[in-house]
Every structure is written in structure tokens, then in C-alpha cells.
Scaffold this motif. Structure first.
Motif, mmCIF file in Angstrom:
data_model
loop_
_atom_site.group_PDB
_atom_site.id
_atom_site.type_symbol
_atom_site.label_atom_id
_atom_site.label_comp_id
_atom_site.label_asym_id
_atom_site.label_seq_id
_atom_site.Cartn_x
_atom_site.Cartn_y
_atom_site.Cartn_z
ATOM 1 N N THR A 280 0.838 -1.193 0.000
ATOM 2 C CA THR A 280 0.000 0.000 0.000
ATOM 3 C C THR A 280 0.870 1.239 0.000
ATOM 4 O OG1 THR A 280 -0.121 0.027 2.405
ATOM 5 C CG2 THR A 280 -1.893 -1.094 1.265
ATOM 6 N N THR A 281 0.318 2.292 -0.565
ATOM 7 C CA THR A 281 1.009 3.574 -0.503
ATOM 8 C C THR A 281 0.854 4.123 0.905
ATOM 9 O OG1 THR A 281 -0.980 4.770 -1.181
ATOM 10 C CG2 THR A 281 0.532 4.069 -2.932
ATOM 11 N N ALA A 282 1.629 5.112 1.225
ATOM 12 C CA ALA A 282 1.544 5.732 2.549
ATOM 13 C C ALA A 282 0.206 6.459 2.694
ATOM 14 C CB ALA A 282 2.691 6.713 2.746
ATOM 15 N N PRO A 283 -0.392 6.429 3.878
ATOM 16 C CA PRO A 283 -1.644 7.168 4.074
ATOM 17 C C PRO A 283 -1.395 8.670 3.976
ATOM 18 C CG PRO A 283 -0.870 6.279 6.154
ATOM 19 C CD PRO A 283 0.037 5.749 5.082
ATOM 20 N N TYR A 284 -2.430 9.402 3.626
ATOM 21 C CA TYR A 284 -2.336 10.852 3.505
ATOM 22 C C TYR A 284 -3.005 11.494 4.702
ATOM 23 C CZ TYR A 284 -3.285 15.600 2.005
ATOM 24 O OH TYR A 284 -3.367 16.960 1.948
ATOM 25 N N VAL A 285 -2.296 12.399 5.347
ATOM 26 C CA VAL A 285 -2.860 13.182 6.434
ATOM 27 C C VAL A 285 -2.592 14.641 6.096
ATOM 28 C CG1 VAL A 285 -2.790 13.697 8.894
ATOM 29 C CG2 VAL A 285 -2.409 11.365 8.109
ATOM 30 N N GLY A 286 -3.634 15.448 6.102
ATOM 31 C CA GLY A 286 -3.485 16.865 5.769
ATOM 32 C C GLY A 286 -4.351 17.720 6.656
ATOM 33 N N VAL A 287 -4.133 19.012 6.567
ATOM 34 C CA VAL A 287 -4.910 19.979 7.332
ATOM 35 C C VAL A 287 -5.648 20.866 6.346
ATOM 36 C CG1 VAL A 287 -4.786 21.855 9.011
ATOM 37 C CG2 VAL A 287 -3.187 19.942 9.163
ATOM 38 N N THR A 288 -6.939 21.044 6.577
ATOM 39 C CA THR A 288 -7.734 21.892 5.704
ATOM 40 C C THR A 288 -7.480 23.355 6.019
ATOM 41 O OG1 THR A 288 -9.630 21.993 7.188
ATOM 42 C CG2 THR A 288 -9.543 20.138 5.640
ATOM 43 N N ASP A 289 -8.020 24.240 5.173
ATOM 44 C CA ASP A 289 -7.884 25.680 5.398
ATOM 45 C C ASP A 289 -8.531 26.111 6.702
ATOM 46 O OD1 ASP A 289 -6.548 25.898 3.015
ATOM 47 O OD2 ASP A 289 -8.323 26.479 1.867
ATOM 48 N N HIS A 290 -9.477 25.346 7.182
ATOM 49 C CA HIS A 290 -10.214 25.713 8.392
ATOM 50 C C HIS A 290 -9.684 25.003 9.637
ATOM 51 C CE1 HIS A 290 -12.934 27.695 5.673
ATOM 52 N NE2 HIS A 290 -13.105 26.563 5.008
ATOM 53 N N GLY A 291 -8.540 24.350 9.523
ATOM 54 C CA GLY A 291 -7.929 23.711 10.684
ATOM 55 C C GLY A 291 -8.371 22.275 10.919
ATOM 56 N N GLY A 292 -9.204 21.738 10.055
ATOM 57 C CA GLY A 292 -9.621 20.349 10.194
ATOM 58 C C GLY A 292 -8.552 19.401 9.677
ATOM 59 N N VAL A 293 -8.626 18.157 10.085
ATOM 60 C CA VAL A 293 -7.651 17.149 9.665
ATOM 61 C C VAL A 293 -8.303 16.218 8.658
ATOM 62 C CG1 VAL A 293 -6.191 15.251 10.434
ATOM 63 C CG2 VAL A 293 -6.443 17.284 11.860
ATOM 64 N N VAL A 294 -7.592 15.945 7.599
ATOM 65 C CA VAL A 294 -8.069 15.040 6.556
ATOM 66 C C VAL A 294 -7.185 13.797 6.582
ATOM 67 C CG1 VAL A 294 -8.387 14.732 4.089
ATOM 68 C CG2 VAL A 294 -8.816 16.958 5.128
ATOM 69 N N TYR A 295 -7.801 12.618 6.564
ATOM 70 C CA TYR A 295 -7.053 11.366 6.550
ATOM 71 C C TYR A 295 -7.571 10.509 5.405
ATOM 72 C CZ TYR A 295 -5.376 6.729 7.677
ATOM 73 O OH TYR A 295 -4.786 5.496 7.600
ATOM 74 N N ALA A 296 -6.651 10.000 4.608
ATOM 75 C CA ALA A 296 -7.016 9.068 3.540
ATOM 76 C C ALA A 296 -6.091 7.860 3.664
ATOM 77 C CB ALA A 296 -6.859 9.723 2.177
ATOM 78 N N PRO A 297 -6.647 6.652 3.749
ATOM 79 C CA PRO A 297 -5.787 5.470 3.861
ATOM 80 C C PRO A 297 -4.978 5.261 2.586
ATOM 81 C CG PRO A 297 -8.055 4.827 3.500
ATOM 82 C CD PRO A 297 -8.061 6.324 3.671
ATOM 83 N N GLY A 298 -3.912 4.498 2.704
ATOM 84 C CA GLY A 298 -3.080 4.203 1.544
ATOM 85 C C GLY A 298 -3.827 3.362 0.524
ATOM 86 N N SER A 299 -3.415 3.484 -0.723
ATOM 87 C CA SER A 299 -4.033 2.728 -1.815
ATOM 88 C C SER A 299 -3.264 1.437 -2.046
ATOM 89 C CB SER A 299 -4.008 3.552 -3.098
ATOM 90 O OG SER A 299 -4.657 4.775 -2.903
#
Length: 166
Positions: A116-135
Motif C-alpha cells: 500500500t502507498t503511505a496514508p495521507y494526512v493533511g490539514v484543511t484551510d479551516h484547521g480540520g484534519v483530513v485522513y485518507a488510507p493508503g491505496s
């Protein structure tokens, strides 16, 4: 920063290490050196990262050389008896007799697995956290090696695939 008579640093900078880094100035065509003070822990962490990058680079370099090692191994069978080849490599996966009286022994290897690819963790413009599992990624490693036999002796060889290495 103050330097003592013995040449060592004293004062607030005594617990820091002076390093040189490159920085880009406002002028896009100008690059200069800037002094940066970092703590010994940060410098040690930087050394750790550099050691890991060196190790990874060496592994990548070694992986390039493994196909050459495989090529040398396969080429070393030129002029050797077919019986010795079969004794060392085992029974071939395929045997083909040509019209000219030569025999081609084919050895195949194949390995499939999923990573699997590495999971994606990001921060939105409003301070929220986005998580996407690896593919998932299917890896298909294979190598097909052919030895041409004439008069009971290996006279030619070839291989193809993305996993022809030792």
C-alpha cells in the motif's frame, strides 16, 4: 556569540552548534550562505537523517548492480554441459526443441504481492484534519531465463523481466 581564549564558544551560543546553510536571497539569481545556530539535538537528528539517506542511496545503487550480477551468473554457463545446468538450476519450466536440433530450456520465476502507498494526512484551510488510507498496489515480479543447448552444451542465453537479479 563570544569566543573564549581557548577558541571555544561561551555565552548563550555555547549550547548550540554553528552550521552553514545555503539560502536564496531576494535577488532570484543570488545564492549566499547564511549562518544558522541549531541545538546539538537538532544537529544529531540531521546527522541521523543524512545517515539514512546514505543507506537508502547505497541500497538503490546495489539494486542496480544485481541485474549485472544475474547477467554474469547466466553468462557463466556458456560452454558448460546441459546436465550441469539442470543439476544446478533444477528441472526447467519449459523445454523447446528447435527445427535446427537445438534445445531451449526456459526457467520462469514470478512473485505477486500487494503493498500500500503511505496514508495521507493533511490539514484543511479551516484547521480540520483530513485522513485518507493508503491505496493498494499490486506488485508483479517476474523473470524468464532461456538457455540454448546445442550438442549437450550451453551455446546462448537470454533473460527478460523486472526481477532478473541476484
Amino acid at each position: 556569540m563570544t569566543v573564549s581564549e581557548g577558541g571555544g564558544m561561551v555565552g548563550p551560543a555555547a549550547d548550540s552548534i554553528l552550521i552553514r546553510t545555503c539560502s536564496r536571497r531576494r535577488n532570484p539569481g543570488y545564492y549566499g550562505a547564511a549562518d544558522v545556530l541549531v541545538s546539538p539535538e537538532t544537529a544529531e537528528e540531521g546527522c541521523w537523517v543524512m545517515k539514512r539517506l546514505l543507506a537508502i542511496s547505497l541500497l538503490l545503487l546495489a539494486s542496480c548492480a544485481t541485474e549485472e550480477a544475474y547477467r554474469a551468473e547466466v553468462a557463466s554457463w556458456l560452454g558448460k554441459p546441459e546436465t550441469a545446468l539442470v543439476s544446478a538450476w533444477g528441472a526447467p519450466d519449459l523445454v523447446y526443441d528447435t527445427e535446427s536440433g537445438q534445445r531451449v530450456l526456459t526457467y520462469k520465476s514470478r512473485m505477486q504481492f500487494t503493498t500500500t502507498t503511505a496514508p495521507y494526512v493533511g490539514v484543511t484551510d479551516h484547521g480540520g484534519v483530513v485522513y485518507a488510507p493508503g491505496s493498494p498496489i499490486l506488485r508483479d515480479l517476474q523473470c524468464t531465463t532461456n538457455f540454448t543447448i546445442d550438442g549437450g552444451v550451453v551455446v546462448d542465453w537470454s533473460f527478460r523481466g523486472n526481477d532478473c537479479r541476484i
